[in-house]
Design a protein around this motif. Structure first.
Motif, PDB file in Angstrom:
ATOM      1  N   VAL A 414     -28.580   2.389  38.949  1.00 25.96           N
ATOM      2  CA  VAL A 414     -28.890   1.526  40.090  1.00 25.96           C
ATOM      3  C   VAL A 414     -29.945   2.191  40.965  1.00 25.96           C
ATOM      4  O   VAL A 414     -29.907   3.404  41.207  1.00 25.96           O
ATOM      5  N   ILE A 415     -30.907   1.402  41.417  1.00 25.63           N
ATOM      6  CA  ILE A 415     -31.935   1.879  42.338  1.00 25.63           C
ATOM      7  C   ILE A 415     -31.355   1.866  43.751  1.00 25.63           C
ATOM      8  O   ILE A 415     -30.641   0.937  44.143  1.00 25.63           O
ATOM      9  N   ASP A 417     -30.604   1.432  47.640  1.00 27.93           N
ATOM     10  CA  ASP A 417     -30.836   0.229  48.445  1.00 27.93           C
ATOM     11  C   ASP A 417     -32.130   0.302  49.239  1.00 27.93           C
ATOM     12  O   ASP A 417     -32.865  -0.690  49.340  1.00 27.93           O
ATOM     13  N   GLU A 418     -32.422   1.479  49.826  1.00 31.13           N
ATOM     14  CA  GLU A 418     -33.623   1.570  50.662  1.00 31.13           C
ATOM     15  C   GLU A 418     -34.895   1.443  49.813  1.00 31.13           C
ATOM     16  O   GLU A 418     -35.878   0.845  50.250  1.00 31.13           O
ATOM     17  N   ILE A 419     -34.888   1.974  48.594  1.00 32.67           N
ATOM     18  CA  ILE A 419     -36.057   1.847  47.715  1.00 32.67           C
ATOM     19  C   ILE A 419     -36.184   0.418  47.223  1.00 32.67           C
ATOM     20  O   ILE A 419     -37.284  -0.153  47.171  1.00 32.67           O
ATOM     21  N   TRP A 420     -35.052  -0.195  46.866  1.00 36.33           N
ATOM     22  CA  TRP A 420     -35.091  -1.563  46.366  1.00 36.33           C
ATOM     23  C   TRP A 420     -35.576  -2.526  47.445  1.00 36.33           C
ATOM     24  O   TRP A 420     -36.320  -3.473  47.161  1.00 36.33           O
ATOM     25  N   ALA A 421     -35.173  -2.297  48.685  1.00 31.91           N
ATOM     26  CA  ALA A 421     -35.625  -3.161  49.777  1.00 31.91           C
ATOM     27  C   ALA A 421     -37.136  -3.085  49.949  1.00 31.91           C
ATOM     28  O   ALA A 421     -37.805  -4.098  50.196  1.00 31.91           O
ATOM     29  N   LYS A 422     -37.708  -1.902  49.787  1.00 27.78           N
ATOM     30  CA  LYS A 422     -39.164  -1.757  49.900  1.00 27.78           C
ATOM     31  C   LYS A 422     -39.870  -2.452  48.737  1.00 27.78           C
ATOM     32  O   LYS A 422     -40.943  -3.051  48.914  1.00 27.78           O
ATOM     33  N   LEU A 423     -39.296  -2.378  47.544  1.00 26.49           N
ATOM     34  CA  LEU A 423     -39.891  -3.064  46.398  1.00 26.49           C
ATOM     35  C   LEU A 423     -39.851  -4.578  46.587  1.00 26.49           C
ATOM     36  O   LEU A 423     -40.791  -5.286  46.212  1.00 26.49           O
ATOM     37  N   LEU A 424     -38.763  -5.087  47.164  1.00 24.09           N
ATOM     38  CA  LEU A 424     -38.687  -6.523  47.451  1.00 24.09           C
ATOM     39  C   LEU A 424     -39.779  -6.928  48.434  1.00 24.09           C
ATOM     40  O   LEU A 424     -40.433  -7.967  48.266  1.00 24.09           O
ATOM     41  N   THR A 576     -42.510   6.333  41.631  1.00 21.18           N
ATOM     42  CA  THR A 576     -42.189   5.538  40.436  1.00 21.18           C
ATOM     43  C   THR A 576     -40.963   6.071  39.706  1.00 21.18           C
ATOM     44  O   THR A 576     -40.580   5.505  38.685  1.00 21.18           O
ATOM     45  N   ALA A 577     -40.352   7.140  40.206  1.00 25.93           N
ATOM     46  CA  ALA A 577     -39.151   7.696  39.589  1.00 25.93           C
ATOM     47  C   ALA A 577     -38.243   8.225  40.689  1.00 25.93           C
ATOM     48  O   ALA A 577     -38.693   8.585  41.789  1.00 25.93           O
ATOM     49  N   ASP A 578     -36.942   8.243  40.418  1.00 27.66           N
ATOM     50  CA  ASP A 578     -35.972   8.809  41.336  1.00 27.66           C
ATOM     51  C   ASP A 578     -35.082   9.770  40.553  1.00 27.66           C
ATOM     52  O   ASP A 578     -35.407  10.164  39.432  1.00 27.66           O
ATOM     53  N   VAL A 579     -33.933  10.127  41.127  1.00 28.73           N
ATOM     54  CA  VAL A 579     -33.065  11.095  40.467  1.00 28.73           C
ATOM     55  C   VAL A 579     -32.471  10.549  39.186  1.00 28.73           C
ATOM     56  O   VAL A 579     -32.019  11.305  38.324  1.00 28.73           O
ATOM     57  N   ARG A 580     -32.478   9.210  39.013  1.00 27.35           N
ATOM     58  CA  ARG A 580     -31.929   8.601  37.806  1.00 27.35           C
ATOM     59  C   ARG A 580     -32.984   8.366  36.741  1.00 27.35           C
ATOM     60  O   ARG A 580     -32.678   7.833  35.682  1.00 27.35           O
ATOM     61  N   GLY A 581     -34.228   8.735  37.002  1.00 28.11           N
ATOM     62  CA  GLY A 581     -35.284   8.551  36.020  1.00 28.11           C
ATOM     63  C   GLY A 581     -36.359   7.602  36.522  1.00 28.11           C
ATOM     64  O   GLY A 581     -36.425   7.264  37.720  1.00 28.11           O
ATOM     65  N   ASN A 582     -37.209   7.157  35.622  1.00 31.59           N
ATOM     66  CA  ASN A 582     -38.288   6.237  35.970  1.00 31.59           C
ATOM     67  C   ASN A 582     -37.728   4.881  36.382  1.00 31.59           C
ATOM     68  O   ASN A 582     -36.689   4.432  35.869  1.00 31.59           O
ATOM     69  N   ILE A 583     -38.409   4.237  37.311  1.00 38.98           N
ATOM     70  CA  ILE A 583     -38.039   2.875  37.698  1.00 38.98           C
ATOM     71  C   ILE A 583     -38.619   1.936  36.653  1.00 38.98           C
ATOM     72  O   ILE A 583     -39.825   1.775  36.534  1.00 38.98           O
ATOM     73  N   THR A 584     -37.733   1.326  35.872  1.00 39.10           N
ATOM     74  CA  THR A 584     -38.129   0.450  34.768  1.00 39.10           C
ATOM     75  C   THR A 584     -37.645  -0.964  35.027  1.00 39.10           C
ATOM     76  O   THR A 584     -36.871  -1.219  35.957  1.00 39.10           O
ATOM     77  N   SER A 585     -38.077  -1.877  34.186  1.00 41.33           N
ATOM     78  CA  SER A 585     -37.708  -3.279  34.368  1.00 41.33           C
ATOM     79  C   SER A 585     -36.203  -3.475  34.223  1.00 41.33           C
ATOM     80  O   SER A 585     -35.606  -4.305  34.905  1.00 41.33           O
ATOM     81  N   HIS A 586     -35.553  -2.711  33.346  1.00 39.42           N
ATOM     82  CA  HIS A 586     -34.125  -2.924  33.104  1.00 39.42           C
ATOM     83  C   HIS A 586     -33.270  -2.399  34.256  1.00 39.42           C
ATOM     84  O   HIS A 586     -32.137  -2.859  34.433  1.00 39.42           O
ATOM     85  N   ARG A 587     -33.784  -1.465  35.019  1.00 42.57           N
ATOM     86  CA  ARG A 587     -33.003  -0.955  36.147  1.00 42.57           C
ATOM     87  C   ARG A 587     -32.845  -1.999  37.236  1.00 42.57           C
ATOM     88  O   ARG A 587     -31.889  -1.940  38.018  1.00 42.57           O
ATOM     89  N   ALA A 588     -33.761  -2.953  37.318  1.00 46.41           N
ATOM     90  CA  ALA A 588     -33.598  -4.043  38.277  1.00 46.41           C
ATOM     91  C   ALA A 588     -32.361  -4.876  37.937  1.00 46.41           C
ATOM     92  O   ALA A 588     -31.654  -5.352  38.825  1.00 46.41           O
ATOM     93  N   GLN A 621     -19.765  -4.338  32.578  1.00 51.16           N
ATOM     94  CA  GLN A 621     -19.401  -3.095  33.253  1.00 51.16           C
ATOM     95  C   GLN A 621     -20.494  -2.043  33.144  1.00 51.16           C
ATOM     96  O   GLN A 621     -20.507  -1.092  33.921  1.00 51.16           O
ATOM     97  N   HIS A 622     -21.391  -2.212  32.188  1.00 51.20           N
ATOM     98  CA  HIS A 622     -22.506  -1.270  32.068  1.00 51.20           C
ATOM     99  C   HIS A 622     -23.581  -1.536  33.124  1.00 51.20           C
ATOM    100  O   HIS A 622     -24.522  -0.748  33.245  1.00 51.20           O
ATOM    101  N   TYR A 623     -23.471  -2.632  33.858  1.00 50.10           N
ATOM    102  CA  TYR A 623     -24.472  -2.997  34.860  1.00 50.10           C
ATOM    103  C   TYR A 623     -23.915  -3.013  36.277  1.00 50.10           C
ATOM    104  O   TYR A 623     -24.629  -2.679  37.216  1.00 50.10           O
ATOM    105  N   ALA A 624     -22.657  -3.431  36.436  1.00 50.32           N
ATOM    106  CA  ALA A 624     -22.064  -3.540  37.771  1.00 50.32           C
ATOM    107  C   ALA A 624     -21.373  -2.235  38.135  1.00 50.32           C
ATOM    108  O   ALA A 624     -20.486  -1.762  37.413  1.00 50.32           O
ATOM    109  N   LYS A 625     -21.770  -1.644  39.227  1.00 47.85           N
ATOM    110  CA  LYS A 625     -21.205  -0.377  39.673  1.00 47.85           C
ATOM    111  C   LYS A 625     -20.692  -0.551  41.101  1.00 47.85           C
ATOM    112  O   LYS A 625     -21.400  -1.046  41.981  1.00 47.85           O
ATOM    113  N   ILE A 626     -19.434  -0.149  41.334  1.00 44.01           N
ATOM    114  CA  ILE A 626     -18.844  -0.244  42.668  1.00 44.01           C
ATOM    115  C   ILE A 626     -19.437   0.855  43.548  1.00 44.01           C
ATOM    116  O   ILE A 626     -19.406   2.033  43.184  1.00 44.01           O
TER     117      ILE A 626
END
Length: 776
Positions: A414-415, A417-424, A576-588, A621-626
């Motif tokens: 998951v990207i 929230d603060e980075i995702w808000a800027k991308l939006l 273009t990358a964070d601690v989880r790796g590159n920001i890719t289309s599937h991470r959205a 469950q591979h996509y939704a994370k609490i």
């Protein structure tokens, strides 16, 4: 001999239909060796003499020397006369200088151009205009080089233009074929190209990028006629070394246009599977046969083929006796599992130049699982198809070890929230200046890119699903009823946007609601989308109108990762990358799913499953994370802390504390049990606190001692939290049965005073409810 510079255009050969024919070299003396008199004449005439012109543009040719060079001069003069120019003085001078350069090079190389190689012509023409002027000691006149290339094209068949750098191929084609013939071909192509959207954003010329491509195709095919660009001709064009990466896409587009005109067929799809280098026989034969027989998708087959090629190279190095799949045993399977578990990045691969710093790192547990899965499928199919005998069960012999499977878990990337808000924000405010491009602008129209960006940011689709969306995939509804464009603005706030998703990776087509801003962006692009030929959907084998298509070609699936996401990141000011790796289309997809799952009014797992298009909640469950916030809120609402703590009222005798009597052993804390008081200082540790045994620390409320205590003036009432054990909590929550069980268990437990309740011979007095200061 008539000088070439004074020949009239009427002398040029023409075909019956008015199309110019190319220069024929069959009637000349094509011996590559220089004759003695030719070598002597060339030595007598230096380069300046060869270039010297008369006032009217006719070179001064000493009769003796030029008669000796007639075998060389005549083909050059006729080739020069066959070129299509206007006969202006500057062009006459440029042509004569090109002829002189060819003759001078014959003297240098001591052989005629009939014996020159492609590299000889390339070196003479130089890799650029600046180098050419320097090598030939020419001034700023740049018209000589095109004439020299044209002479090499006519006399030497030179078409390896990739060695010449950037030059005007359209001008060369007009010089060879004539401007009228080239313009006719351009007009035929432009009719289709304009309809498909080949138009620059900054130019009125509709032939976007195609003039150079078409000119090069005509030159290599040696004909200015579009109808001569047949399927076989395009096969030769694609195989020609000049068709480099820069022009390959243009040739594909040109072939589709010519196919639309009915002169050829489109180029079929090609399998880009790598060769099986280093894979021994018969393993490679079985692998290729399996690849050609399997009904899996191309991508899955390619992945398994690559992994099984690694297996073949491992067999050749470690177990050559098992290179035949029929010779595999359970021992071979065990050895392969051990090898996979210890495998590093770059082991047993065909090429490792692209791995860079990853080379030598241990492969991930999921990669190990995929390799073993591919091996199971490969050997299972060989057994099922009766190509090899069944000697073991691949499902058991090649199962993923528990130590590897334990490391594979659902972990949505998951990207934040603060980075995702800027991308939006960047996607909603995308402009043309934010996109990479050339002087002609971005390759794709801004409306297409904007619709593509918002679809990626709001729809939660895979990149393959986005690239395969079809025209008309957006529908609008209000209160379950469809609405048209006329009433959409009125119901903008209440309208529901439905997106039709095509057949995808794990299921059939379905419809999902998306944010209206996605539908508005798609509608805006559909209004401007040029008419496109239908494309074959690789999953359904249907000819469909793809939504994100321009110039008869769909947007590349990797465009989002390679271009769009870096542009959005740059505009948003995020890496273009964070601690989880590159920001890719599937991470959205993971980010949107997790946000919907953790919303204030969240979607359930099954609702999210339907929205993502999964067949099983396990995939969801591979996509939704609490998120930690959602988990904290749920934990707080569960009341775990309050459920395990209860409060009881205690009376503190301040006089005993102030006077110091408490240090002498006089009771100063009196825990209110409802029916009496307990003066045991460590009441929270007493096992009989829920069922008082009335030991020596107990004072009944109806006693005179209790009445004297309550009559004191300097008495402070306080509440104390008492942690409860499981039995005590059960006694409170589960009723009388649990209370009786607690009383029976405590009957032999010593009281703080020493004796057990059974020895005291008094009935136990339970405290049924000790909550918020209320005792029972």
């Amino acid at each position: 001999m008539i000088p070439a510079q004074v020949r009239t255009p009427a002398a040029r050969p023409r075909a019956a239909a008015g199309v110019p024919v190319l220069f024929a070299t069959g009637g000349f003396d094509r011996r590559p060796q220089l004759l003695e008199r030719e070598a002597a004449a060339l030595n007598a005439l230096d380069l300046q003499a060869l270039r010297r012109l008369r006032a009217r543009g006719i070179p001064r040719r000493t009769a003796k020397h030029w008669r000796a060079l007639s075998r060389l001069v005549e083909p050059l003069d006729q080739a020069r006369a066959a070129l299509h120019d206007h006969g202006e003085a500057r062009q006459l001078r440029a042509g004569s200088q090109a002829v002189a350069i060819v003759l001078a090079n014959c003297r240098t190389m001591q052989r005629t151009w009939w014996g020159w190689t492609t590299w000889d012509w390339a070196r003479l023409c130089c890799p650029g205009s600046a180098e050419f002027r320097t090598a030939q000691e020419l001034p700023t006149d740049a018209t000589v080089r095109p004439y020299l290339i044209a002479l090499g094209y006519l006399l030497g068949g030179f078409t390896d233009f990739q060695h010449l750098g950037n030059f005007n191929r359209l001008h060369l084609a007009q010089l060879v074929f004539g401007a009228e013939a080239v313009e006719t071909a351009m007009d035929e192509v432009a009719v289709v190209a304009d309809r498909w959207g080949y138009r620059s954003q900054n130019r009125e010329d509709g032939r976007y990028r195609l003039p150079g491509v078409l000119a090069q195709a005509l030159l290599i095919n040696r004909s200015p006629r579009i109808e001569d660009l047949t399927t076989k001709a395009f096969a030769r064009l694609h195989a020609h070394p000049t068709t480099s990466t820069r022009y390959s896409a243009g040739f594909f587009a040109l072939q589709k246009i010519v196919a639309d005109l009915g002169h050829c067929q489109t180029r079929p799809g090609f399998n880009h599977a790598p060769t099986l280098a280093g894979v021994p026989e018969p393993w490679s034969s079985y692998l290729q046969r399996w690849y050609d027989t399997s009904t899996l998708t191309v991508n899955v087959r390619n992945n398994i083929r690559t992994n099984m090629a690694k297996t073949g190279r491992w067999l050749a190095a470690e177990h050559p006796e098992a290179v035949d799949p029929a010779h595999w045993t359970r021992t071979t399977c065990a050895n392969w599992i051990a090898a996979v578990d210890k495998m590093a990045v770059g082991d047993y691969v065909q090429r490792a130049d692209h791995l860079h710093e990853r080379l030598g790192d241990p492969i991930a547990p999921r990669t190990k699982s995929h390799i073993l899965m591919g091996t199971r499928m490969f050997l299972r199919d060989l057994q099922e198809w009766e190509w090899i005998p069944r000697r073991f069960d691949p499902a058991r012999a090649l199962a993923v070890p528990r130590t590897i499977a334990a490391l594979i878990a659902t972990d949505p990337r998951v990207i934040a929230d603060e980075i995702w808000a800027k991308l939006l924000w960047a996607g909603l405010n995308l402009e043309a200046k934010d996109l990479p491009g050339t002087s002609a602008g971005s390759y794709y129209p801004l409306e297409l890119i904007r619709a593509l960006a918002l679809t990626w940011l709001f729809s939660g689709l895979r990149s393959d699903e986005i690239s395969r969306l079809r025209v008309g995939c957006v529908r609008w509804q209000h209160e379950g009823q469809p609405i048209d464009g006329s009433s959409r603005e009125v119901l903008a706030e209440q309208a529901v946007c439905l997106l039709d998703v095509p057949v995808h990776k794990t299921g059939t087509a379905f419809t999902k609601p998306v944010d209206p801003i996605v539908g508005q962006a798609i509608d805006a692009w559909q209004v401007l989308r040029p008419a496109q030929p239908k494309r074959l959907d690789s999953k359904t084998n249907e000819h469909v109108d793809l939504l994100f298509s321009i110039r008869a070609h769909p947007v590349a699936k990797n465009y989002i990762n390679r271009t769009l996401i870096p542009s959005l990141c740059e505009k948003a000011g995020v890496p273009t990358a964070d601690v989880r790796g590159n920001i890719t289309s599937h991470r959205a997809r993971s980010t949107i799913a997790s946000q919907l799952y953790n919303a204030k009014e969240p979607m359930t797992l099954f609702e999210l499953q339907a929205w993502l298009g999964h067949r099983s909640p396990t995939s969801t469950q591979h996509y939704a994370k609490i998120t930690p916030n959602t988990l904290t809120r749920a934990y707080t609402e569960a009341g775990y802390f309050s459920r395990n703590l209860r409060t009881i009222e205690v009376l503190v005798d301040r006089d005993a504390v102030i006077s110091g009597a408490a240090t002498g052993g006089e009771p100063w804390q009196h825990y209110d049990l409802g029916h009496g008081y307990c003066t045991y200082s460590f009441f929270e540790q007493c096992q009989h606190r829920m069922a008082c045994a009335r030991c020596d620390f107990y004072t009944p409320k109806d006693s005179s001692q209790a009445q004297l205590l309550e009559a004191k003036a300097n008495l402070q009432r306080m509440l104390v939290s008492i942690p409860l054990t499981d039995d005590e909590r059960a006694a409170i929550d589960d009723g009388q049965t649990a209370i009786d069980s607690l009383l029976d268990r405590l009957s032999e437990v010593p009281t703080p005073a020493g004796p057990t309740p059974r020895e005291l011979g008094r009935p136990l007095l339970p405290i049924i409810d000790v909550r918020q200061g209320n005792q029972g």
